[in-house]
Design an enzyme around this catalytic site. Structure first.
Site, PDB file in Angstrom:
ATOM      1  N   LYS A   4     -16.210  -3.043  -7.281  1.00 54.81           N
ATOM      2  CA  LYS A   4     -17.117  -1.892  -7.212  1.00 54.81           C
ATOM      3  C   LYS A   4     -16.612  -0.750  -8.084  1.00 54.81           C
ATOM      4  O   LYS A   4     -17.362   0.142  -8.445  1.00 54.81           O
ATOM      5  CB  LYS A   4     -17.245  -1.414  -5.772  1.00 54.81           C
ATOM      6  CG  LYS A   4     -15.936  -0.891  -5.212  1.00 54.81           C
ATOM      7  CD  LYS A   4     -16.097  -0.213  -3.873  1.00 54.81           C
ATOM      8  CE  LYS A   4     -14.724   0.207  -3.406  1.00 54.81           C
ATOM      9  NZ  LYS A   4     -14.623   1.424  -2.708  1.00 54.81           N
TER      10      LYS A   4
ATOM     11  N   LYS B  90       0.812  -1.215   0.000  1.00 58.52           N
ATOM     12  CA  LYS B  90       0.000   0.000   0.000  1.00 58.52           C
ATOM     13  C   LYS B  90       0.846   1.265   0.000  1.00 58.52           C
ATOM     14  O   LYS B  90       0.452   2.273  -0.568  1.00 58.52           O
ATOM     15  CB  LYS B  90      -0.963   0.009   1.191  1.00 58.52           C
ATOM     16  CG  LYS B  90      -2.116  -0.954   1.039  1.00 58.52           C
ATOM     17  CD  LYS B  90      -3.283  -0.531   1.919  1.00 58.52           C
ATOM     18  CE  LYS B  90      -4.480  -1.450   1.722  1.00 58.52           C
ATOM     19  NZ  LYS B  90      -5.525  -1.209   2.738  1.00 58.52           N
TER      20      LYS B  90
ATOM     21  N   LYS C 284     -11.108  -9.275 -11.261  1.00 62.49           N
ATOM     22  CA  LYS C 284     -11.992  -9.522 -10.120  1.00 62.49           C
ATOM     23  C   LYS C 284     -13.257  -8.679 -10.227  1.00 62.49           C
ATOM     24  O   LYS C 284     -13.207  -7.551 -10.709  1.00 62.49           O
ATOM     25  CB  LYS C 284     -11.269  -9.123  -8.826  1.00 62.49           C
ATOM     26  CG  LYS C 284     -10.897 -10.302  -7.938  1.00 62.49           C
ATOM     27  CD  LYS C 284     -10.059  -9.852  -6.767  1.00 62.49           C
ATOM     28  CE  LYS C 284     -10.843  -9.857  -5.475  1.00 62.49           C
ATOM     29  NZ  LYS C 284      -9.992  -9.657  -4.298  1.00 62.49           N
TER      30      LYS C 284
END
Ligand code: TRP
Length: 339
Positions: free
Chosen positions: A204, A115, A201
């Site tokens: 959203k 990250k 995948k």
């Protein structure tokens, strides 16, 4: 048995989210209450501020996630359901554990490395100490079991290391302050892929809404999305090996199998040799049958902010009461004087 788990609040929940942690939580709650165990489930809203975020979205997503959890079967009467921000003991214990966690341990965390990327200097301190808050989340409640995805296993091991070092350094062997939590890694849940691209995948953030089944989709929308899902012209194979190199077909069959609670081979036993003209309507109907009741509850609940806030408030009260004895012990063990 005390099960504790957290999830970061996100919006636009879809089938992939449902088949991941959410459905698993409801099942564990049902098993735990049958065997006298207890589940604490929380929205990791304090973790969410470790990355850039929009405050109004965080509060909306927190409530939306509660609505989804309850709609999917997490029962606030049987499980303790809350958000971290209403239980300040999480942040307090994190600070106490910051004295025990080592820089070297945190530097090895793969999520931190991923990250933060190349820009470590610009990453937030919260992103670095994220795993210490996660350790506090579970140690605070003397969790015995922590259901997490494979990607969180390393954080759980860190929580165990922190518990062990704290107990060694500050408690006598016959009166440890913290319980060592065991991870529960669910058997590899089928990866739910985009309906438009079997190699991506379900997400959203995919710009095409046709790529996913949302928890807000009604029956017609679900049927339409499955009808339009990308496939290939071949009929379905009779067994799993025949799905190699057919990502879209494999995804649809995989979705059918998890929704029906059966295996891919069993699905192919039924549909092998058939084309998608036959398989897609069957899959659509299965999804509608399983998701409609959830959709109904979700759509109603997410509109009722007062009800959602009441659930969180009641859950936080119970969580605070469970947290206090352990937090008190941790302060005392460290020699911190409190009135
Ligand atoms: N880090 C977890 C995730 O991203 C969420 C989480 C926060 C968590 N605290 C936790 C999971 C404690 C299990 C236990 O998925």
């Amino acid at each position: 048995m005390r099960i504790v788990s957290g999830i970061q609040p996100t919006g636009n929940l879809h089938l992939g989210n449902y088949l991941g942690a959410i459905r698993n939580w409801a099942a564990m709650q049902d098993n735990a209450s049958a065997s006298g165990g207890e589940c604490l489930y929380f929205l990791a809203d304090l973790h969410a501020i470790s990355m850039p975020h929009v405050p109004a979205e965080l509060s909306a997503n927190t409530r939306e996630m509660v609505a989804a959890l309850v709609a999917c079967g997490v029962d606030p009467q049987r499980s303790i359901l809350f958000n971290q921000a209403q239980v300040p003991q999480h942040a307090e214990l994190q600070w106490l554990l910051n004295g025990t966690a080592r820089m070297g341990w945190l530097n090895r965390m793969t999520q931190w490395k991923d990250k933060a990327g190349k820009n470590r200097e610009g990453a937030s301190v919260a992103l670095f100490t994220y795993p210490v808050l996660q350790a506090a989340d579970v140690l605070l409640y003397q969790a015995t079991h922590v259901p997490v995805g494979e990607d969180q296993k390393q954080h759980l091991e860190l929580a165990r290391d922190i518990a062990q070092k704290f107990n060694n350094d500050f408690a006598s062997p016959d009166a440890p302050v913290f319980t060592q939590p065991e991870p529960i890694i669910p058997p590899e849940a089928a990866r739910i892929m985009s309906l438009r691209d079997g190699s991506a995948k379900m997400s959203k953030s995919d710009p095409s809404d046709m790529s996913r089944i949302n928890l807000t989709d009604d029956a017609d929308t679900i049927m339409q999305k499955i009808r339009k899902a990308k496939t290939d012209p071949e009929p379905l194979p009779g067994e799993k090996a025949g799905l190699a190199g057919r990502a879209e077909a494999a995804n649809l069959v995989g979705i059918y199998a998890v929704m029906a609670g059966t295996s891919v081979d069993a699905v192919l036993g039924e549909f092998g040799g058939e084309g998608f003209g036959k398989f897609k309507p069957a899959l659509g109907e299965l999804l509608v049958e399983k998701l409609s009741p959830i959709n109904q509850r979700f759509v109603d609940l997410r509109r009722d902010q007062a009800a959602l806030d009441a659930i969180l408030k009641a859950g936080a009260e119970k969580a605070r009461a469970l947290a206090m004895p352990t937090l008190d012990k941790a302060y005392a063990a460290l020699g911190l004087v409190r009135g």
